[in-house]
Scaffold this motif. Structure first.
Motif, PDB file in Angstrom:
ATOM      1  N   ILE A  55      23.574   6.432  -5.128  1.00 57.08           N
ATOM      2  CA  ILE A  55      23.592   7.897  -5.257  1.00 57.08           C
ATOM      3  C   ILE A  55      23.075   8.230  -6.644  1.00 57.08           C
ATOM      4  O   ILE A  55      23.538   7.661  -7.640  1.00 57.08           O
ATOM      5  CB  ILE A  55      25.000   8.468  -5.049  1.00 57.08           C
ATOM      6  N   LEU A  56      22.104   9.120  -6.721  1.00 52.96           N
ATOM      7  CA  LEU A  56      21.462   9.450  -7.998  1.00 52.96           C
ATOM      8  C   LEU A  56      22.495   9.954  -9.002  1.00 52.96           C
ATOM      9  O   LEU A  56      23.248  10.886  -8.724  1.00 52.96           O
ATOM     10  CB  LEU A  56      20.373  10.512  -7.766  1.00 52.96           C
ATOM     11  N   LYS A  57      22.524   9.317 -10.170  1.00 47.25           N
ATOM     12  CA  LYS A  57      23.559   9.592 -11.170  1.00 47.25           C
ATOM     13  C   LYS A  57      23.236  10.844 -11.995  1.00 47.25           C
ATOM     14  O   LYS A  57      22.152  10.972 -12.562  1.00 47.25           O
ATOM     15  CB  LYS A  57      23.709   8.395 -12.102  1.00 47.25           C
ATOM     16  N   ILE A  79      19.968  24.016 -14.615  1.00 45.80           N
ATOM     17  CA  ILE A  79      18.987  22.951 -14.408  1.00 45.80           C
ATOM     18  C   ILE A  79      19.719  21.629 -14.584  1.00 45.80           C
ATOM     19  O   ILE A  79      20.511  21.470 -15.509  1.00 45.80           O
ATOM     20  CB  ILE A  79      17.822  23.070 -15.415  1.00 45.80           C
ATOM     21  N   LEU A  80      19.461  20.668 -13.707  1.00 46.40           N
ATOM     22  CA  LEU A  80      20.205  19.409 -13.709  1.00 46.40           C
ATOM     23  C   LEU A  80      19.347  18.255 -14.216  1.00 46.40           C
ATOM     24  O   LEU A  80      18.138  18.226 -13.974  1.00 46.40           O
ATOM     25  CB  LEU A  80      20.716  19.079 -12.310  1.00 46.40           C
ATOM     26  N   ALA A  81      19.977  17.312 -14.897  1.00 39.30           N
ATOM     27  CA  ALA A  81      19.304  16.097 -15.375  1.00 39.30           C
ATOM     28  C   ALA A  81      19.984  14.878 -14.762  1.00 39.30           C
ATOM     29  O   ALA A  81      21.214  14.762 -14.798  1.00 39.30           O
ATOM     30  CB  ALA A  81      19.344  16.022 -16.895  1.00 39.30           C
ATOM     31  N   PHE A  82      19.181  13.984 -14.190  1.00 35.99           N
ATOM     32  CA  PHE A  82      19.688  12.788 -13.543  1.00 35.99           C
ATOM     33  C   PHE A  82      19.063  11.537 -14.157  1.00 35.99           C
ATOM     34  O   PHE A  82      18.133  11.623 -14.954  1.00 35.99           O
ATOM     35  CB  PHE A  82      19.345  12.806 -12.042  1.00 35.99           C
ATOM     36  N   GLU A  83      19.554  10.386 -13.739  1.00 32.23           N
ATOM     37  CA  GLU A  83      18.929   9.131 -14.126  1.00 32.23           C
ATOM     38  C   GLU A  83      17.484   9.123 -13.629  1.00 32.23           C
ATOM     39  O   GLU A  83      17.106   9.866 -12.723  1.00 32.23           O
ATOM     40  CB  GLU A  83      19.688   7.950 -13.516  1.00 32.23           C
ATOM     41  N   SER A  84      16.689   8.250 -14.213  1.00 35.47           N
ATOM     42  CA  SER A  84      15.269   8.187 -13.868  1.00 35.47           C
ATOM     43  C   SER A  84      15.053   7.592 -12.487  1.00 35.47           C
ATOM     44  O   SER A  84      15.669   6.600 -12.108  1.00 35.47           O
ATOM     45  CB  SER A  84      14.518   7.340 -14.900  1.00 35.47           C
ATOM     46  N   VAL A  85      14.185   8.228 -11.724  1.00 42.34           N
ATOM     47  CA  VAL A  85      13.700   7.667 -10.462  1.00 42.34           C
ATOM     48  C   VAL A  85      12.294   8.233 -10.280  1.00 42.34           C
ATOM     49  O   VAL A  85      12.107   9.334  -9.801  1.00 42.34           O
ATOM     50  CB  VAL A  85      14.630   7.992  -9.275  1.00 42.34           C
ATOM     51  N   GLU A  86      11.310   7.468 -10.720  1.00 42.54           N
ATOM     52  CA  GLU A  86       9.953   7.995 -10.849  1.00 42.54           C
ATOM     53  C   GLU A  86       9.181   8.076  -9.542  1.00 42.54           C
ATOM     54  O   GLU A  86       8.165   8.766  -9.465  1.00 42.54           O
ATOM     55  CB  GLU A  86       9.158   7.141 -11.843  1.00 42.54           C
ATOM     56  N   TYR A  87       9.624   7.356  -8.528  1.00 43.02           N
ATOM     57  CA  TYR A  87       8.876   7.342  -7.277  1.00 43.02           C
ATOM     58  C   TYR A  87       9.377   8.433  -6.340  1.00 43.02           C
ATOM     59  O   TYR A  87      10.450   8.996  -6.534  1.00 43.02           O
ATOM     60  CB  TYR A  87       8.953   5.960  -6.635  1.00 43.02           C
ATOM     61  N   GLY A  88       8.581   8.722  -5.302  1.00 45.00           N
ATOM     62  CA  GLY A  88       8.890   9.840  -4.427  1.00 45.00           C
ATOM     63  C   GLY A  88       9.971   9.555  -3.410  1.00 45.00           C
ATOM     64  O   GLY A  88      10.704   8.569  -3.507  1.00 45.00           O
ATOM     65  N   ASN A  89      10.039  10.436  -2.405  1.00 40.68           N
ATOM     66  CA  ASN A  89      11.088  10.294  -1.401  1.00 40.68           C
ATOM     67  C   ASN A  89      10.639   9.412  -0.237  1.00 40.68           C
ATOM     68  O   ASN A  89       9.453   9.129  -0.056  1.00 40.68           O
ATOM     69  CB  ASN A  89      11.566  11.671  -0.920  1.00 40.68           C
ATOM     70  N   LEU A  90      11.616   8.991   0.542  1.00 35.26           N
ATOM     71  CA  LEU A  90      11.364   8.055   1.631  1.00 35.26           C
ATOM     72  C   LEU A  90      10.497   8.676   2.724  1.00 35.26           C
ATOM     73  O   LEU A  90       9.673   7.989   3.336  1.00 35.26           O
ATOM     74  CB  LEU A  90      12.699   7.582   2.213  1.00 35.26           C
ATOM     75  N   ARG A  91      10.656   9.954   2.963  1.00 28.90           N
ATOM     76  CA  ARG A  91       9.846  10.623   3.998  1.00 28.90           C
ATOM     77  C   ARG A  91       8.360  10.488   3.682  1.00 28.90           C
ATOM     78  O   ARG A  91       7.558  10.103   4.543  1.00 28.90           O
ATOM     79  CB  ARG A  91      10.227  12.102   4.079  1.00 28.90           C
ATOM     80  N   TYR A 116      29.466  18.046  -6.935  1.00 21.88           N
ATOM     81  CA  TYR A 116      29.574  16.784  -6.193  1.00 21.88           C
ATOM     82  C   TYR A 116      28.910  15.620  -6.924  1.00 21.88           C
ATOM     83  O   TYR A 116      29.458  14.503  -6.927  1.00 21.88           O
ATOM     84  CB  TYR A 116      29.010  16.947  -4.781  1.00 21.88           C
ATOM     85  N   ALA A 117      27.777  15.851  -7.540  1.00 25.34           N
ATOM     86  CA  ALA A 117      27.107  14.760  -8.260  1.00 25.34           C
ATOM     87  C   ALA A 117      27.973  14.259  -9.407  1.00 25.34           C
ATOM     88  O   ALA A 117      27.961  13.066  -9.737  1.00 25.34           O
ATOM     89  CB  ALA A 117      25.750  15.221  -8.783  1.00 25.34           C
ATOM     90  N   ALA A 118      28.751  15.145 -10.035  1.00 25.76           N
ATOM     91  CA  ALA A 118      29.615  14.752 -11.150  1.00 25.76           C
ATOM     92  C   ALA A 118      30.751  13.831 -10.710  1.00 25.76           C
ATOM     93  O   ALA A 118      31.344  13.134 -11.538  1.00 25.76           O
ATOM     94  CB  ALA A 118      30.200  15.993 -11.819  1.00 25.76           C
ATOM     95  N   GLN A 119      31.045  13.804  -9.414  1.00 26.98           N
ATOM     96  CA  GLN A 119      32.136  12.962  -8.911  1.00 26.98           C
ATOM     97  C   GLN A 119      31.666  11.589  -8.434  1.00 26.98           C
ATOM     98  O   GLN A 119      32.473  10.720  -8.132  1.00 26.98           O
ATOM     99  CB  GLN A 119      32.829  13.665  -7.733  1.00 26.98           C
ATOM    100  N   MET A 120      30.349  11.399  -8.383  1.00 30.10           N
ATOM    101  CA  MET A 120      29.810  10.196  -7.773  1.00 30.10           C
ATOM    102  C   MET A 120      29.721   9.014  -8.733  1.00 30.10           C
ATOM    103  O   MET A 120      29.291   9.162  -9.875  1.00 30.10           O
ATOM    104  CB  MET A 120      28.400  10.472  -7.213  1.00 30.10           C
TER     105      MET A 120
END
Length: 361
Positions: free
Chosen positions: A117-119, A131-143, A108-112
């Protein structure tokens, strides 16, 4: 003689390791290709194949200090590869469904192709669980950000921030529901699956439970999975779900943003009163005690700026998303449009007051 035996043993170990990597590559590659073709008809974004060593080096051997966020199924790490920051998702081997969850994420991530949505950059297929590699997002989650709002070193999420996050993520869910030939139901929507960067730009990630509605069908029946509090009533009771189930989860998310409390605590409070989440919320409105459950940060912000109208419009939308019957809930497109109206109204008046104050000086 010992030296010869040691070299022979090392060679055998290397051959065993190489054979294992090859087997994993073939097995994982075949699984990903099969699911991608079935899900996307070959319409997906190109992604890079990493070696296990590359991602190990990128995360400093998965150093705990590099953890961005972790859930029951996976851990997301900060990484650095070829002079660029990346995020690396590694699944827990203790989770028995980890392989299927991982493949689902790749598929699903490959279609986004959406800003919120995290690339997906690529994946490593030579390990037993990819193991998956995504674009950088250094900060934590909203919760975690909501729960640490009382910490002075954390910048508070004011109403304008929360409205922007809600609007952007609503657009991301609407994209899943209406941007593909077959609607994609996210199925495990929650604040822990929304990441923030330093500018508070929100990114949805983790497609472990996502699924496309079959062609010609309006819903799916499956084993109930997801997070308590976010699951729609019809899904919990019958296992039947569709896009409107995501809308309910989004309503629960709006409730968390409004109150600054996690949904499980809100559900317990509602259960103590013997009523659904929507009815629990309505009681406060009917008793004119609405502000009792709203996050103090928002109340201070709203009263200071005289934004009660936008707050009540938000609350009304949240109530509509939490309707017990899926037929009565709006679509995510309608939700996104309404949030955009609320946000634009809020920002327009905020900017107008700033200009007015400057003129009065």
């Amino acid at each position: 003689m010992r030296s010869i035996l040691r070299k022979s043993k090392n060679r055998e170990d290397r051959e065993t390791t190489n054979n294992s990597k090859t087997e994993n590559m073939l097995r994982n590659g075949a699984s990903v290709l099969k699911e991608l073709i079935a899900s996307s008809n070959g319409n997906y974004n190109p992604y890079r194949i990493f070696s296990a060593q590359e991602l190990k080096l990128a995360t400093n051997n998965y150093d705990q200090k590099n953890v961005i966020t972790e859930d029951w199924g996976c851990i997301l790490y900060k990484g650095f590869w070829q002079e660029r920051l990346i995020s690396v998702m590694r699944f827990r081997e203790s989770n028995r469904d980890e392989h299927g969850s991982c493949i689902n994420n790749i598929v699903y991530a490959a279609q986004m192709s959406h800003n919120h949505i995290l690339k997906l950059i690529g994946c490593c297929l030579e390990t037993q669980i990819p193991i998956l590699a995504f674009e950088s997002v250094e900060y934590g989650n909203l919760r975690d950000r909501i729960l640490s709002a009382s910490q002075p070193q954390i910048e508070p999420l004011l109403m304008k921030h929360r409205l922007k996050i809600a609007m952007d993520i609503a657009h991301a869910l609407a994209y899943l529901h209406f941007g593909f030939p077959r609607p994609i139901v996210y199925r495990d929507f929650k604040t822990a699956h929304i990441l923030l960067n330093e500018e508070n730009v929100a990114k949805l990630f983790d497609f472990s439970l996502s699924i496309s509605i079959p062609e010609g069908e309006t819903h799916i029946t499956d084993t109930v999975m997801g997070t308590w509090g976010y699951c729609a009533p019809e899904y919990q009771s019958t296992g039947v779900f569709n896009e409107k189930s995501d809308v309910y989860g989004f309503g629960a998310f709006l409730f968390e943003l409004l109150t600054g409390q996690i949904i499980s605590d809100l559900m317990k409070a509602a259960d103590n009163l013997g009523c659904p989440l929507e009815e629990y919320f309505k009681k406060f409105i009917e008793d004119n005690s609405f502000t009792e459950i709203v996050d103090r940060l928002i109340i201070q912000d709203i009263l200071c700026l005289r934004k009660e109208q936008q707050l009540h419009a938000y609350a009304q939308l949240m109530s509509e998303c939490l309707k017990e019957s899926p037929v009565d809930r709006p679509t995510m497109v309608d939700v996104a449009k309404k949030l955009r109206q609320i946000y634009c109204s809020f920002i327009y008046e905020l900017d107008f007051k700033k200009i007015q104050a400057l003129v009065e000086r």
